[in-house]
Write an enzyme that holds these catalytic residues in place. Structure first.
Site, PDB file in Angstrom:
ATOM      1  N   ARG A  88       0.848  -1.196   0.000  1.00  7.24           N
ATOM      2  CA  ARG A  88       0.000   0.000   0.000  1.00  7.24           C
ATOM      3  C   ARG A  88       0.881   1.243   0.000  1.00  7.24           C
ATOM      4  NH1 ARG A  88       1.176   2.085   4.756  1.00  7.24           N
ATOM      5  NH2 ARG A  88       1.317   0.769   6.616  1.00  7.24           N
ATOM      6  N   GLY A  89       0.243   2.393  -0.162  1.00 11.92           N
ATOM      7  CA  GLY A  89       0.963   3.647   0.001  1.00 11.92           C
ATOM      8  C   GLY A  89       1.147   3.956   1.479  1.00 11.92           C
ATOM      9  N   THR A  93       2.430   1.896  10.165  1.00  5.64           N
ATOM     10  CA  THR A  93       1.283   2.053  11.056  1.00  5.64           C
ATOM     11  C   THR A  93       1.122   0.794  11.883  1.00  5.64           C
ATOM     12  OG1 THR A  93      -0.988   2.886  11.198  1.00  5.64           O
ATOM     13  CG2 THR A  93      -0.558   1.171   9.560  1.00  5.64           C
ATOM     14  N   HIS A  95      -1.761  -1.944  13.696  1.00  6.82           N
ATOM     15  CA  HIS A  95      -3.112  -2.468  13.794  1.00  6.82           C
ATOM     16  C   HIS A  95      -3.188  -3.377  15.008  1.00  6.82           C
ATOM     17  CE1 HIS A  95      -3.960  -0.832   9.931  1.00  6.82           C
ATOM     18  NE2 HIS A  95      -3.265  -1.719   9.247  1.00  6.82           N
ATOM     19  N   MET A 161      -4.783   5.967   7.047  1.00  9.71           N
ATOM     20  CA  MET A 161      -5.223   5.442   5.759  1.00  9.71           C
ATOM     21  C   MET A 161      -4.038   5.128   4.859  1.00  9.71           C
ATOM     22  SD  MET A 161      -8.584   7.672   4.820  1.00  9.71           S
ATOM     23  CE  MET A 161      -9.946   7.699   5.990  1.00  9.71           C
ATOM     24  N   GLY A 173      -6.941   0.183   3.025  1.00 13.52           N
ATOM     25  CA  GLY A 173      -7.991   1.127   3.394  1.00 13.52           C
ATOM     26  C   GLY A 173      -7.683   1.968   4.607  1.00 13.52           C
ATOM     27  N   CYS A 191       3.133   6.721  10.726  1.00 16.52           N
ATOM     28  CA  CYS A 191       3.067   7.283   9.370  1.00 16.52           C
ATOM     29  C   CYS A 191       4.308   8.095   9.026  1.00 16.52           C
ATOM     30  CB  CYS A 191       1.801   8.131   9.190  1.00 16.52           C
ATOM     31  SG  CYS A 191       0.292   7.215   9.525  1.00 16.52           S
TER      32      CYS A 191
END
Length: 238
Positions: A88-89, A93, A95, A161, A173, A191
């Site tokens: 992803r970009g 991050t 979770h 995101m 997402g 980030c």
């Protein structure tokens, strides 16, 4: 243009297994698009919206800097966390439990072909949801995601995101902190942005625990309005 979206809430699921599942759905949509282009098949492409909660995991986007992970491999094990470099970009991050993760896997040809607009709509979905809890969330210029108290020394991020898109098909997402253990964010530079704090909905509301199912319902309501989407089923079995 098929604006029907299949909702799947798959509960607590390992990040790698969920990533592979996303990839399968993503590839399935691309295969249909290729068939339509080559054979003029006229087949509808499906759209999905996956809710999931991951065990503790750190993920690094393709443009990310590994130095933003502040733990060694051994320290990751001690904290019961895993780490993945993904496609992803965005940067790094976290979770984990208490976080609502949403993966819209959409063919944007069914909605609009504009990635910038897509990201802004995902942000707006979260902003409108938080407004229902009397929380004034906003965007931060140049920083994807949803923030509180932007432009003050108390700026803090509540939703991260990062997406991937190919031939207007999306995956990955957003991750909204609802009842998250914020201590896990201390192990990264979230980030890749130094000096910015992270928060969670329960902290902002001064509650021990927020009803996550209620938050999901509000997210879907605003998604449906913004994307003019129709939800066709809810499936928890994968």
């Amino acid at each position: 243009m098929n604006k029907k979206v299949k909702i799947q809430d798959i509960g607590s699921r390992d990040f790698k297994a969920t990533w592979e599942y996303q990839e399968n759905l993503f590839k399935g949509i691309l295969d249909i698009k290729v068939k339509n282009r080559r054979e003029d098949a006229g087949l509808d492409t499906p759209n999905y919206f996956i809710f999931v909660e991951h065990p503790h995991v750190y993920t690094l986007g393709k443009s990310g800097d590994i130095s933003n992970l502040l733990l060694s491999e051994q320290q990751l094990k001690e904290k019961g966390a895993t780490f993945y470099k993904i496609n992803r970009g965005g940067d790094i991050t976290y979770h984990g439990p208490g976080q609502i993760v949403g993966y819209p896997i959409l063919d944007l040809d069914n909605f609009f072909t504009d990635i910038h607009k897509y990201l802004r709509f995902l942000e707006e979905m979260v902003i409108l949801t938080l407004k229902e809890y009397d929380i004034n969330a906003t965007r931060s210029e140049g920083e994807t995601g949803v923030w509180l108290d932007v432009g003050t020394p108390f700026a803090r991020k509540i939703c991260a995101m990062g997406v991937r898109a190919s031939r207007w098909v999306t995956m990955h997402g957003f991750a909204l902190n609802v009842n998250a253990d914020l201590g896990y964010f201390d192990n990264i530079i979230p980030c890749g942005i130094k000096g910015k704090a992270v928060t969670s909905l329960n902290v902002e509301l001064g509650q021990e625990k927020v009803n996550e199912e209620e938050v999901k319902e509000k997210l879907l309501k605003h998604f449906a309005i913004l994307f003019e989407a129709q939800f066709i089923s809810q499936n928890t079995e994968v």
